[in-house]
Design a protein around this motif. Structure first.
Motif, mmCIF file in Angstrom:
data_model
loop_
_atom_site.group_PDB
_atom_site.id
_atom_site.type_symbol
_atom_site.label_atom_id
_atom_site.label_comp_id
_atom_site.label_asym_id
_atom_site.label_seq_id
_atom_site.Cartn_x
_atom_site.Cartn_y
_atom_site.Cartn_z
ATOM 1 N N ASP A 20 0.804 -1.223 0.000
ATOM 2 C CA ASP A 20 0.000 0.000 0.000
ATOM 3 C C ASP A 20 0.842 1.280 0.000
ATOM 4 O O ASP A 20 0.349 2.344 0.372
ATOM 5 N N MET A 21 2.085 1.164 -0.416
ATOM 6 C CA MET A 21 2.960 2.328 -0.536
ATOM 7 C C MET A 21 3.263 2.562 -2.020
ATOM 8 O O MET A 21 3.054 1.679 -2.851
ATOM 9 N N PRO A 22 3.761 3.751 -2.362
ATOM 10 C CA PRO A 22 3.914 4.114 -3.779
ATOM 11 C C PRO A 22 4.780 3.184 -4.628
ATOM 12 O O PRO A 22 4.513 3.032 -5.820
ATOM 13 N N LEU A 23 5.800 2.560 -4.051
ATOM 14 C CA LEU A 23 6.690 1.722 -4.865
ATOM 15 C C LEU A 23 6.403 0.221 -4.751
ATOM 16 O O LEU A 23 7.164 -0.593 -5.272
ATOM 17 N N GLU A 24 5.282 -0.140 -4.131
ATOM 18 C CA GLU A 24 4.902 -1.552 -4.080
ATOM 19 C C GLU A 24 4.840 -2.171 -5.475
ATOM 20 O O GLU A 24 5.291 -3.320 -5.664
ATOM 21 N N PRO A 25 4.339 -1.457 -6.505
ATOM 22 C CA PRO A 25 4.308 -2.065 -7.841
ATOM 23 C C PRO A 25 5.684 -2.517 -8.341
ATOM 24 O O PRO A 25 5.783 -3.489 -9.088
ATOM 25 N N ARG A 26 6.754 -1.850 -7.917
ATOM 26 C CA ARG A 26 8.098 -2.299 -8.309
ATOM 27 C C ARG A 26 8.398 -3.684 -7.765
ATOM 28 O O ARG A 26 9.075 -4.478 -8.408
ATOM 29 N N MET A 27 7.905 -3.965 -6.575
ATOM 30 C CA MET A 27 8.131 -5.291 -5.983
ATOM 31 C C MET A 27 7.456 -6.361 -6.846
ATOM 32 O O MET A 27 8.055 -7.381 -7.166
ATOM 33 N N HIS A 28 6.223 -6.101 -7.224
ATOM 34 C CA HIS A 28 5.489 -7.061 -8.052
ATOM 35 C C HIS A 28 6.120 -7.196 -9.437
ATOM 36 O O HIS A 28 6.198 -8.300 -9.983
ATOM 37 N N LYS A 29 6.583 -6.083 -9.994
ATOM 38 C CA LYS A 29 7.226 -6.116 -11.311
ATOM 39 C C LYS A 29 8.478 -6.995 -11.295
ATOM 40 O O LYS A 29 8.812 -7.619 -12.293
ATOM 41 N N CYS A 30 9.144 -7.050 -10.149
ATOM 42 C CA CYS A 30 10.347 -7.886 -10.002
ATOM 43 C C CYS A 30 9.997 -9.318 -9.603
ATOM 44 O O CYS A 30 10.890 -10.128 -9.338
ATOM 45 N N GLY A 31 8.692 -9.619 -9.549
ATOM 46 C CA GLY A 31 8.252 -10.974 -9.224
ATOM 47 C C GLY A 31 8.195 -11.277 -7.741
ATOM 48 O O GLY A 31 8.051 -12.433 -7.342
ATOM 49 N N ALA A 32 8.264 -10.265 -6.895
ATOM 50 C CA ALA A 32 8.236 -10.486 -5.446
ATOM 51 C C ALA A 32 6.809 -10.661 -4.951
ATOM 52 O O ALA A 32 5.862 -10.140 -5.539
ATOM 53 N N SER A 33 6.676 -11.404 -3.872
ATOM 54 C CA SER A 33 5.375 -11.559 -3.225
ATOM 55 C C SER A 33 5.544 -11.354 -1.718
ATOM 56 O O SER A 33 6.561 -11.737 -1.139
ATOM 57 N N PHE A 34 4.535 -10.728 -1.123
ATOM 58 C CA PHE A 34 4.580 -10.457 0.312
ATOM 59 C C PHE A 34 4.685 -11.762 1.084
ATOM 60 O O PHE A 34 3.980 -12.725 0.813
ATOM 61 N N HIS A 35 5.566 -11.772 2.067
ATOM 62 C CA HIS A 35 5.810 -12.985 2.849
ATOM 63 C C HIS A 35 5.381 -12.830 4.307
ATOM 64 O O HIS A 35 4.900 -13.777 4.910
ATOM 65 N N GLY A 36 5.579 -11.640 4.881
ATOM 66 C CA GLY A 36 5.217 -11.441 6.279
ATOM 67 C C GLY A 36 5.864 -10.197 6.850
ATOM 68 O O GLY A 36 6.612 -9.493 6.167
ATOM 69 N N GLU A 37 5.571 -9.935 8.103
ATOM 70 C CA GLU A 37 6.144 -8.787 8.792
ATOM 71 C C GLU A 37 7.227 -9.256 9.742
ATOM 72 O O GLU A 37 7.214 -10.400 10.200
ATOM 73 N N ALA A 38 8.162 -8.362 10.042
ATOM 74 C CA ALA A 38 9.263 -8.683 10.954
ATOM 75 C C ALA A 38 9.779 -7.381 11.547
ATOM 76 O O ALA A 38 9.259 -6.297 11.248
ATOM 77 N N ARG A 39 10.792 -7.506 12.383
ATOM 78 C CA ARG A 39 11.458 -6.342 12.975
ATOM 79 C C ARG A 39 12.956 -6.587 12.938
ATOM 80 O O ARG A 39 13.406 -7.724 13.014
ATOM 81 N N THR A 40 13.708 -5.496 12.847
ATOM 82 C CA THR A 40 15.152 -5.614 12.957
ATOM 83 C C THR A 40 15.504 -5.899 14.415
ATOM 84 O O THR A 40 14.644 -5.776 15.301
ATOM 85 N N ASP A 41 16.771 -6.219 14.674
ATOM 86 C CA ASP A 41 17.203 -6.257 16.064
ATOM 87 C C ASP A 41 17.379 -4.807 16.534
ATOM 88 O O ASP A 41 17.086 -3.864 15.794
ATOM 89 N N ASP A 42 17.866 -4.593 17.741
ATOM 90 C CA ASP A 42 17.918 -3.246 18.311
ATOM 91 C C ASP A 42 19.206 -2.480 18.004
ATOM 92 O O ASP A 42 19.556 -1.534 18.713
#
Length: 143
Positions: A20-42
């Motif tokens: 739902d952000m402006p460059l999400e279509p680039r992810m799909h154009k590169c064949g990517a699919s959403f996998h899940g949410e995560a967090r970095t370490d601290d």
């Protein structure tokens, strides 16, 4: 969780490439699919790169405990798709290895440290790009 196909890998995004952000279509154009949410370490500091147009987020890794856990999304992508995505990324951003809060290491967007020294806002305390965007919109609504 593992990527959706044997040859795929996970790539972490924390800004305009998220759902739902402006460059999400680039992810799909590169064949990517959403996998899940995560967090970095601290160990990450999070910046809004205000000298960039449009404003972009930047993750910069420091020593353990020197930052905060930052929200991001994981996308499944083939090595070829990641190569295609990398051609669309401009300095001071790049792709490197991120350390997640659960101990995994994945490829993801990183930022050159010099970017934080010039026209950047430290937004580490907000913990996510969506929280930063909401904060920017909220003052406009109250006027």
């Amino acid at each position: 969780m593992t990527p959706t196909t044997p040859e795929a890998l996970l790539v972490a995004v924390c800004g305009a490439h998220m759902r739902d952000m402006p460059l999400e279509p680039r992810m799909h154009k590169c064949g990517a699919s959403f996998h899940g949410e995560a967090r970095t370490d601290d160990s990450y500091r999070f910046y809004a790169l205000t000298a960039q147009d449009p404003i972009r987020p930047g993750l910069i890794r420091g020593a353990a405990g020197s930052g905060a856990q930052i929200a991001l999304e994981l996308w499944s992508i083939t090595p070829e798709g990641l190569g295609q995505l990398m051609t669309t990324i401009d300095a001071p951003l790049g792709v490197g290895t991120l350390q997640l809060s659960d101990g995994r290491r994945v490829k993801g967007f990183v930022c050159e440290a010099v970017a934080a020294q010039t026209d950047a806002e430290d937004i580490t305390a907000l913990g996510s790009w969506r929280a930063f965007l909401a904060k920017r919109i909220e003052p406009a609504r109250t006027k």
